[in-house]
Design a protein around this motif. Structure first.
Motif, mmCIF file in Angstrom:
data_model
loop_
_atom_site.group_PDB
_atom_site.id
_atom_site.type_symbol
_atom_site.label_atom_id
_atom_site.label_comp_id
_atom_site.label_asym_id
_atom_site.label_seq_id
_atom_site.Cartn_x
_atom_site.Cartn_y
_atom_site.Cartn_z
ATOM 1 N N ALA A 206 3.856 26.150 1.639
ATOM 2 C CA ALA A 206 3.552 25.047 2.565
ATOM 3 C C ALA A 206 2.067 25.057 2.932
ATOM 4 C CB ALA A 206 4.415 25.158 3.821
ATOM 5 N N GLU A 207 1.521 26.237 3.206
ATOM 6 C CA GLU A 207 0.089 26.331 3.515
ATOM 7 C C GLU A 207 -0.753 26.004 2.286
ATOM 8 O OE1 GLU A 207 -0.959 30.052 5.336
ATOM 9 O OE2 GLU A 207 0.299 29.678 7.098
ATOM 10 N N ALA A 208 -0.275 26.359 1.118
ATOM 11 C CA ALA A 208 -1.001 26.038 -0.111
ATOM 12 C C ALA A 208 -1.056 24.526 -0.325
ATOM 13 C CB ALA A 208 -0.360 26.726 -1.309
ATOM 14 N N ARG A 209 0.065 23.845 -0.101
ATOM 15 C CA ARG A 209 0.064 22.376 -0.215
ATOM 16 C C ARG A 209 -0.899 21.770 0.798
ATOM 17 N NH1 ARG A 209 5.464 23.208 -1.600
ATOM 18 N NH2 ARG A 209 6.219 23.116 0.542
ATOM 19 N N ALA A 210 -0.862 22.277 2.022
ATOM 20 C CA ALA A 210 -1.777 21.781 3.059
ATOM 21 C C ALA A 210 -3.230 22.045 2.676
ATOM 22 C CB ALA A 210 -1.445 22.432 4.400
ATOM 23 N N ALA A 211 -3.490 23.184 2.044
ATOM 24 C CA ALA A 211 -4.860 23.508 1.611
ATOM 25 C C ALA A 211 -5.332 22.530 0.542
ATOM 26 C CB ALA A 211 -4.927 24.943 1.089
ATOM 27 N N VAL A 212 -4.446 22.163 -0.376
ATOM 28 C CA VAL A 212 -4.817 21.194 -1.416
ATOM 29 C C VAL A 212 -5.114 19.838 -0.776
ATOM 30 C CG1 VAL A 212 -4.031 19.936 -3.467
ATOM 31 C CG2 VAL A 212 -3.572 22.395 -3.255
ATOM 32 N N VAL A 213 -4.286 19.422 0.172
ATOM 33 C CA VAL A 213 -4.517 18.144 0.862
ATOM 34 C C VAL A 213 -5.861 18.181 1.580
ATOM 35 C CG1 VAL A 213 -3.705 16.625 2.712
ATOM 36 C CG2 VAL A 213 -2.070 17.567 1.055
ATOM 37 N N GLU A 214 -6.140 19.273 2.293
ATOM 38 C CA GLU A 214 -7.422 19.406 2.988
ATOM 39 C C GLU A 214 -8.596 19.392 2.009
ATOM 40 O OE1 GLU A 214 -8.437 19.622 6.429
ATOM 41 O OE2 GLU A 214 -6.509 18.579 6.342
ATOM 42 N N LEU A 215 -8.415 20.064 0.895
ATOM 43 C CA LEU A 215 -9.454 20.081 -0.131
ATOM 44 C C LEU A 215 -9.775 18.652 -0.575
ATOM 45 C CD1 LEU A 215 -10.879 22.102 -2.380
ATOM 46 C CD2 LEU A 215 -9.183 20.987 -3.783
#
Length: 187
Positions: free
Chosen positions: A90-99
């Motif tokens: 979930a944090e990885a998906r959020a990191a991609v979105v933020e990126l």
């Protein structure tokens, strides 16, 4: 007249000059494109004598390759840092979105520089090697949290969205980005 150590003919060396030239090269390319990046324009932007250009670099292509390599490395390091900070999917998906929303959509200069190197890489294997290494680093960072096929799709999404951002006058809905990442990463 005796020269001081670390200098030629008594003039102080400027250890940061080469780096300033590389940084100025990226600024000039962002402002004028690769076609507008001349030795003279870059030297002026760096605040160095024109002769410094040929002292440090074997020509404009050598300088451009160095500059784009630095650019790709800086982007990759930021990308890797974002992905390393994620502790679960979930944090990885959020990191991609933020990126995508902050790094890809958030910086017009970087968007222009990315497309300048893409254009060069489409025609010249030396520049393609830079983009290939950049993409490989991105996928390795994504593979911390996603399987290789998903990482490749996410990387393509990021690049594709950057093209749309560069060419589309309409703003992207941030929710749309989150939906796309979710769809790619959810089995």
């Amino acid at each position: 007249m005796a020269s001081e150590p670390g200098s030629r003919r008594g003039r102080q060396n400027d250890p940061a000059r080469r780096d300033r030239i590389i940084d100025a090269c990226l600024d000039v390319v962002a402002e004028n494109g690769v076609a507008g990046a001349s030795h003279r324009r870059i030297a002026d932007a760096a605040g160095v004598p024109l002769g410094s250009m040929t002292y440090y670099f074997d020509g404009i292509d050598d300088l451009l390759r160095e500059a784009f390599t630095r650019f790709g490395t800086e982007i990759s390091e930021r990308f890797e840092k974002r992905m390393a900070a994620a502790s679960d999917s979930a944090e990885a998906r959020a990191a991609v979105v933020e990126l995508i929303l902050r790094d890809v959509f958030g910086d017009a200069r970087e968007l222009v520089l990315s497309h300048e190197i893409y254009t060069l890489a489409a025609r010249d294997p030396a520049y393609r090697a830079i983009t290939t290494a950049w993409m490989a680093r991105s996928r390795v960072a994504l593979e911390r949290h996603f399987d290789p096929q998903t990482a490749r799709m996410l990387d393509a999404l990021i690049e594709g969205l950057s093209i749309h951002r560069a060419l589309d006058d309409d703003d992207r809905d941030p929710a749309e980005v989150a939906i796309a990442v979710e769809r790619i990463t959810t089995r």
